[in-house]
Design a protein around this motif. Structure first.
Motif, PDB file in Angstrom:
ATOM      1  N   THR A   1       1.721  -2.540  -6.258  1.00 44.39           N
ATOM      2  CA  THR A   1       1.426  -1.135  -5.992  1.00 44.39           C
ATOM      3  C   THR A   1       0.451  -1.055  -4.830  1.00 44.39           C
ATOM      4  O   THR A   1      -0.261  -2.035  -4.550  1.00 44.39           O
ATOM      5  CB  THR A   1       0.853  -0.435  -7.238  1.00 44.39           C
ATOM      6  OG1 THR A   1       0.811   0.983  -7.009  1.00 44.39           O
ATOM      7  CG2 THR A   1      -0.548  -0.912  -7.568  1.00 44.39           C
ATOM      8  N   TYR A   2       0.409   0.080  -4.156  1.00 42.20           N
ATOM      9  CA  TYR A   2      -0.370   0.203  -2.931  1.00 42.20           C
ATOM     10  C   TYR A   2      -1.805  -0.295  -3.117  1.00 42.20           C
ATOM     11  O   TYR A   2      -2.497   0.089  -4.056  1.00 42.20           O
ATOM     12  CB  TYR A   2      -0.402   1.661  -2.455  1.00 42.20           C
ATOM     13  CG  TYR A   2      -1.300   1.840  -1.261  1.00 42.20           C
ATOM     14  CD1 TYR A   2      -0.906   1.403   0.006  1.00 42.20           C
ATOM     15  CD2 TYR A   2      -2.561   2.397  -1.386  1.00 42.20           C
ATOM     16  CE1 TYR A   2      -1.742   1.531   1.099  1.00 42.20           C
ATOM     17  CE2 TYR A   2      -3.411   2.540  -0.307  1.00 42.20           C
ATOM     18  CZ  TYR A   2      -3.000   2.105   0.940  1.00 42.20           C
ATOM     19  OH  TYR A   2      -3.837   2.215   2.014  1.00 42.20           O
ATOM     20  N   SER A   3      -2.230  -1.148  -2.193  1.00 43.90           N
ATOM     21  CA  SER A   3      -3.579  -1.713  -2.229  1.00 43.90           C
ATOM     22  C   SER A   3      -3.901  -2.244  -0.838  1.00 43.90           C
ATOM     23  O   SER A   3      -3.293  -1.819   0.153  1.00 43.90           O
ATOM     24  CB  SER A   3      -3.655  -2.812  -3.296  1.00 43.90           C
ATOM     25  OG  SER A   3      -4.995  -3.192  -3.521  1.00 43.90           O
ATOM     26  N   GLU A   4      -4.816  -3.200  -0.769  1.00 43.12           N
ATOM     27  CA  GLU A   4      -5.202  -3.760   0.527  1.00 43.12           C
ATOM     28  C   GLU A   4      -4.226  -4.809   1.027  1.00 43.12           C
ATOM     29  O   GLU A   4      -4.507  -5.528   1.982  1.00 43.12           O
ATOM     30  CB  GLU A   4      -6.613  -4.370   0.444  1.00 43.12           C
ATOM     31  CG  GLU A   4      -6.748  -5.611  -0.425  1.00 43.12           C
ATOM     32  CD  GLU A   4      -7.099  -5.320  -1.866  1.00 43.12           C
ATOM     33  OE1 GLU A   4      -7.724  -6.180  -2.494  1.00 43.12           O
ATOM     34  OE2 GLU A   4      -6.759  -4.232  -2.358  1.00 43.12           O
ATOM     35  N   HIS A   5      -3.052  -4.881   0.419  1.00 44.72           N
ATOM     36  CA  HIS A   5      -2.134  -5.988   0.699  1.00 44.72           C
ATOM     37  C   HIS A   5      -1.205  -5.768   1.887  1.00 44.72           C
ATOM     38  O   HIS A   5      -0.321  -6.597   2.130  1.00 44.72           O
ATOM     39  CB  HIS A   5      -1.277  -6.259  -0.545  1.00 44.72           C
ATOM     40  CG  HIS A   5      -0.386  -5.115  -0.926  1.00 44.72           C
ATOM     41  ND1 HIS A   5      -0.342  -4.611  -2.200  1.00 44.72           N
ATOM     42  CD2 HIS A   5       0.489  -4.369  -0.214  1.00 44.72           C
ATOM     43  CE1 HIS A   5       0.541  -3.616  -2.251  1.00 44.72           C
ATOM     44  NE2 HIS A   5       1.044  -3.458  -1.049  1.00 44.72           N
TER      45      HIS A   5
END
Length: 278
Positions: free
Chosen positions: A90-94
């Motif tokens: 899920t959306y993150s710093e990745h």
């Protein structure tokens, strides 16, 4: 020699010996952050051994291995246990992690993996955001250190990640304004809720949207990191914090990690990953 597995490095190593410490995992995101810096240095020192070494390190990483036969990248692997049960799903710093993995000249993952992780959309104070559940402000800024997302739109939503970061900054600041009667630290010039040190150790602090945890702690480094997106608001806040609390929160290497006025707590440490972002 620093140990590695399929080109990935351990999350924590002893800076004197290079050996793994704290039983840490081989970390996909921390390897990506390191490679972002290494490749940047290689571009700056074009035609030198630095460029060649950075490229060699990048090409060595087997990104397909870190998929662990899935469509999203795993967060890490341990020699004793194998792959961790956690994935970048899920959306993150990745974002940087996926960009490097898809763009690899040697072990690329499918470009369709970019669309396999969830993109929850929420809103706070009128600011629409593809958000991370933690609401930590650094998440929205980290990958911009190396990738210019202006006018690059993700086909799964109608906002580019540059403006997503701007909205996240504005929402974080407004969240602090809206909660200033509850927490004395917060104000229009004291904002920046993000993962940082706090009165009871390191915590993944955040603001809405999402399901954040916060206790009145703010981190000047993330205000500094917001400068490219909101220069006037960021500079005004940094000047205020420096002028009011400089003797307690500012030192040899600039702003220390965080502070909390409610608990009369000021960090006496710098965290290098946070300093790097600023």
């Amino acid at each position: 020699k620093i140990p590695q597995e399929h080109g990935f490095f351990f999350h924590f190593i002893d800076m004197r010996t290079g050996r793994r410490v704290w039983n840490s995992e081989v970390s996909s995101i921390d390897t990506a952050l390191f490679l972002g810096g290494a490749l940047f240095a290689g571009e700056y020192f074009k035609g030198t051994p630095i460029e060649a070494i950075a490229q060699e390190l990048y090409e060595r990483v087997d990104w397909t291995w870190m998929l662990n036969n899935r469509r999203v990248l795993c967060m890490g692997w341990k020699p004793e246990e194998g792959f961790l049960p956690y994935y970048w799903d899920t959306y993150s710093e990745h974002i940087l992690l996926y960009a490097l993995a898809i763009g690899s000249p040697t072990h690329p993952i499918s470009r369709e993996c970019w669309y396999e992780w969830a993109r929850p959309v929420g809103e706070y104070a009128g600011y629409r955001i593809v958000y991370c559940p933690t609401g930590s402000l650094f998440v929205y800024l980290q990958s911009h250190t190396w990738i210019d997302f202006r006018n690059i739109y993700d086909r799964q939503n109608d906002i580019d990640y540059w403006h997503n970061a701007i909205n996240a900054i504005r929402a974080n600041r407004q969240f602090c304004i809206d909660n200033k009667d509850r927490y004395v630290t917060y104000s229009e010039d004291r904002w920046g809720i993000t993962a940082s040190l706090g009165p009871r150790g390191y915590k993944g602090y955040g603001a809405k949207p999402g399901w954040p945890v916060h206790d009145g702690t703010i981190a000047p480094f993330v205000v500094g990191a917001s400068m490219p997106f909101e220069p006037e608001l960021s500079l005004k806040a940094l000047k205020h914090i420096y002028n009011e609390y400089g003797q307690k929160i500012y030192g040899k290497y600039g702003f220390k990690d965080a502070f909390n006025l409610q608990e009369n707590w000021f960090a006496d440490e710098y965290l290098s990953i946070n300093q790097g972002l600023m």
